[in-house]
Design a protein around this motif. Structure first.
Motif, mmCIF file in Angstrom:
data_model
loop_
_atom_site.group_PDB
_atom_site.id
_atom_site.type_symbol
_atom_site.label_atom_id
_atom_site.label_comp_id
_atom_site.label_asym_id
_atom_site.label_seq_id
_atom_site.Cartn_x
_atom_site.Cartn_y
_atom_site.Cartn_z
ATOM 1 N N ASP A 1 -0.150 -10.599 5.719
ATOM 2 C CA ASP A 1 -0.955 -9.952 5.300
ATOM 3 C C ASP A 1 -1.838 -8.516 6.048
ATOM 4 O O ASP A 1 -2.328 -7.625 5.432
ATOM 5 C CB ASP A 1 -1.818 -11.821 5.001
ATOM 6 C CG ASP A 1 -2.906 -11.721 4.751
ATOM 7 O OD1 ASP A 1 -3.763 -10.779 4.165
ATOM 8 O OD2 ASP A 1 -3.707 -11.910 4.864
ATOM 9 N N LYS B 1 -7.245 -3.089 6.374
ATOM 10 C CA LYS B 1 -8.678 -3.605 6.766
ATOM 11 C C LYS B 1 -8.513 -3.492 7.766
ATOM 12 O O LYS B 1 -7.826 -4.178 9.258
ATOM 13 C CB LYS B 1 -8.862 -5.102 6.184
ATOM 14 C CG LYS B 1 -9.231 -5.733 4.909
ATOM 15 C CD LYS B 1 -10.367 -6.959 4.388
ATOM 16 C CE LYS B 1 -11.135 -7.357 3.374
ATOM 17 N NZ LYS B 1 -10.899 -7.940 3.219
ATOM 18 N N LYS C 1 -1.418 -19.315 0.418
ATOM 19 C CA LYS C 1 -2.762 -18.905 -0.459
ATOM 20 C C LYS C 1 -1.972 -17.555 -1.661
ATOM 21 O O LYS C 1 -2.383 -17.438 -2.110
ATOM 22 C CB LYS C 1 -3.911 -17.273 0.389
ATOM 23 C CG LYS C 1 -4.896 -16.401 0.127
ATOM 24 C CD LYS C 1 -4.913 -15.993 1.046
ATOM 25 C CE LYS C 1 -4.464 -14.558 1.604
ATOM 26 N NZ LYS C 1 -5.038 -13.632 1.852
ATOM 27 N N LYS D 1 -0.072 -8.680 -2.778
ATOM 28 C CA LYS D 1 -1.182 -7.791 -1.935
ATOM 29 C C LYS D 1 -0.826 -6.263 -2.078
ATOM 30 O O LYS D 1 -2.249 -5.867 -2.452
ATOM 31 C CB LYS D 1 -1.093 -7.953 -0.336
ATOM 32 C CG LYS D 1 -1.957 -7.253 0.495
ATOM 33 C CD LYS D 1 -2.785 -8.147 1.855
ATOM 34 C CE LYS D 1 -4.815 -7.323 2.429
ATOM 35 N NZ LYS D 1 -4.017 -8.219 3.465
ATOM 36 N N GLU E 1 -12.630 -4.024 -1.983
ATOM 37 C CA GLU E 1 -13.059 -5.079 -2.201
ATOM 38 C C GLU E 1 -14.234 -4.680 -2.686
ATOM 39 O O GLU E 1 -15.528 -5.732 -2.861
ATOM 40 C CB GLU E 1 -12.466 -6.497 -0.952
ATOM 41 C CG GLU E 1 -13.117 -7.169 -1.219
ATOM 42 C CD GLU E 1 -13.505 -7.974 -0.069
ATOM 43 O OE1 GLU E 1 -12.171 -8.359 1.265
ATOM 44 O OE2 GLU E 1 -13.506 -9.140 0.618
ATOM 45 N N ARG F 1 -9.897 -7.688 -5.134
ATOM 46 C CA ARG F 1 -9.414 -7.493 -3.710
ATOM 47 C C ARG F 1 -10.224 -9.304 -2.765
ATOM 48 O O ARG F 1 -8.917 -10.262 -1.846
ATOM 49 C CB ARG F 1 -9.606 -6.811 -2.747
ATOM 50 C CG ARG F 1 -8.743 -6.854 -1.389
ATOM 51 C CD ARG F 1 -8.833 -5.914 -0.661
ATOM 52 N NE ARG F 1 -8.548 -6.009 1.016
ATOM 53 C CZ ARG F 1 -7.662 -4.803 1.601
ATOM 54 N NH1 ARG F 1 -8.285 -3.537 1.340
ATOM 55 N NH2 ARG F 1 -6.848 -5.260 2.495
ATOM 56 N N LEU G 1 -8.232 -12.388 -1.987
ATOM 57 C CA LEU G 1 -7.078 -12.536 -1.055
ATOM 58 C C LEU G 1 -8.331 -13.518 0.251
ATOM 59 O O LEU G 1 -7.449 -13.860 1.274
ATOM 60 C CB LEU G 1 -6.854 -11.472 0.094
ATOM 61 C CG LEU G 1 -6.192 -10.571 -1.045
ATOM 62 C CD1 LEU G 1 -5.614 -9.146 -0.890
ATOM 63 C CD2 LEU G 1 -5.192 -11.360 -1.463
ATOM 64 N N ASN G 2 -9.474 -13.626 -0.281
ATOM 65 C CA ASN G 2 -10.326 -14.174 1.281
ATOM 66 C C ASN G 2 -10.074 -15.708 0.589
ATOM 67 O O ASN G 2 -10.978 -16.729 0.975
ATOM 68 C CB ASN G 2 -11.646 -13.740 1.108
ATOM 69 C CG ASN G 2 -11.818 -12.561 1.515
ATOM 70 O OD1 ASN G 2 -11.128 -12.207 2.052
ATOM 71 N ND2 ASN G 2 -12.503 -11.310 0.900
HETATM 72 N N1 GLY Z 1 -6.906 -10.689 4.036
HETATM 73 C C1 GLY Z 1 -7.732 -10.299 3.312
HETATM 74 C C2 GLY Z 1 -7.703 -8.924 2.818
HETATM 75 O O1 GLY Z 1 -6.731 -8.100 3.567
HETATM 76 O O2 GLY Z 1 -8.587 -8.211 2.101
#
Ligand code: GLY
Ligand code: NAD
Length: 349
Positions: free
Chosen positions: A130, A136, A181, A217, A227, A231, A234-235
């Motif tokens: 991840d 990020k 997840k 991802k 985001e 995106r 992914l949270n």
């Molecule tokens: N781990 C969340 C993201 O990369 O958006």
């Protein structure tokens, strides 16, 4: 070997998933420039010799291990060391470690001279699956996690499964939090996890499924780097995870992601977003990894941290991404009091 590419408007990022990729490819980036290696004290204690073999006399900055060191003081100390090492615009920063090293190192690379090359070499399962992918980067300030950061794509990520052999079981559990997840977001990953539920701690299996998670991802980041929409998925589990992490801190990030998903699943069922059957399926996987879901006293205070979460659009609304069915998620916005009451009802003791 599996290679996954992310093309975004700012950078092409090439992710290589291959056991031995650190030894094999990291030196290809050295190219006669002034470069810089960031690692942490635990990783250096185990891999110091390999680091020296691969990077020769490249300066190595050893950050004390632990989330509490992902802070602004250490960020500026790293930047000062980069100045002292004479780095320039063509230099590479290699972030070799878990998510803490990756996040602070990625941010240092983004800031130094407004951006130098960054290669992520993730050494925990969580970082491989991840945090090293998708750009990020951040540090925490006080009790607010990841509040100062940037989107900054690494030029390359070397995902080398051989680092996992020295990881404590607890850190494997943390990575499994993020893997489950992805299962909640992607039906083929979920089927794979259910079929291999007895192999969840098998390192060969984890290396295989890691590249499927990264591919998921990568596609999300390609479509929504900043985001704005996709995106956010992914949270999943992270609103409650961060609130509990900040208030109790007895588990680590990945473990709290599992706990957060477990309780947010219950909220999703109570809100009519997920069926009890689906919740049982996913909770079964979570409990295989976690053993049991912890219960807490004083959740009213923990809920206050969810109120501060940067994903909320207003301070009286708590926003979270919840699992809603096979490969389906929903964004749930609850009035703060309702969220707090659910948390106390499901997770309280
Ligand atoms: N781990 C969340 C993201 O990369 O958006
Ligand atoms: P971590 O970096 O603290 O590493 C966990 C522990 O494992 C540390 O003690 C570390 O020294 C040790 N370690 C690392 N590699 C090892 C190895 N191969 N063998 C033995 N020990 C090793 O924690 P983490 O779980 O990797 O990452 C958590 C961090 O990642 C948090 O700060 C979280 O906010 C961040 N994160 C970022 C993103 C993102 O998209 N940027 C996503 C998820 C999490």
């Amino acid at each position: 070997m599996k290679t996954i590419e992310i093309h975004t408007p700012t950078q092409n990022s090439v992710i290589t998933c291959e056991r031995g990729s650190f030894q094999k490819y990291a030196r290809d980036f050295l190219g006669g420039h002034q470069n810089f290696v960031l690692t942490d004290s635990n990783v250096h204690a185990i891999y110091g010799q390999e680091i020296a073999e691969v990077f020769g006399n490249t300066p190595v900055y050893i950050l004390p291990a632990g989330e509490e060191n992902k802070n602004q003081k250490n960020l500026f100390s790293i930047l000062q060391a980069m100045i002292d090492a004479g780095l320039h615009r063509n230099s590479y920063l290699f972030a070799l470690g878990g998510g803490v090293v990756g996040d602070i190192g990625g941010l240092a690379a983004a800031l130094y001279m407004r951006g130098i090359h960054c290669v992520q070499i993730p050494t925990t399962l969580l970082a491989q699956v991840d945090s090293s992918v998708g750009g990020k980067t951040a540090v925490d300030m006080g009790k607010v996690k990841n509040v100062v950061g940037a989107f900054y794509q690494p030029e390359a990520v070397l995902v080398d499964g051989s680092f996992l052999k020295t990881l404590p079981a607890r850190e494997i559990r943390c990575g499994l939090g993020e893997i489950i997840k992805y299962g909640a977001l992607n039906p083929s990953i979920l089927d794979n996890l259910l079929e291999n539920a007895d192999r969840l701690f098998d390192l060969d299996y984890l290396s295989e499924i890691t590249s499927d998670c990264i591919a998921h991802k990568a596609e999300v980041v390609r479509l929504d780097e900043r985001e704005q929409n996709l995106r956010k998925s992914l949270n999943m589990g992270h609103t409650t995870a961060h609130a509990l992490e900040l208030n109790y801190g007895d588990l680590s990030h990945g473990e709290f992601v599992l706990v957060g998903m477990y309780y947010e699943l219950k909220i999703a069922v109570a809100e009519g977003l997920a069926t009890a059957e689906y919740a049982d399926l996913l909770s079964g996987l979570i409990l295989r990894v976690l053993g049991e879901a912890p219960r807490y006293a004083g959740l009213e205070k923990a809920a206050e941290f969810a109120r501060l979460d940067k994903k909320n659009a207003a301070s009286d609304v708590v926003s979270m991404i919840v699992p809603a069915g096979y490969g389906v998620y929903a964004e749930l916005k609850l009035p703060f009091e309702k969220y707090r009451d659910y948390l106390v009802r499901f997770a309280g003791k």
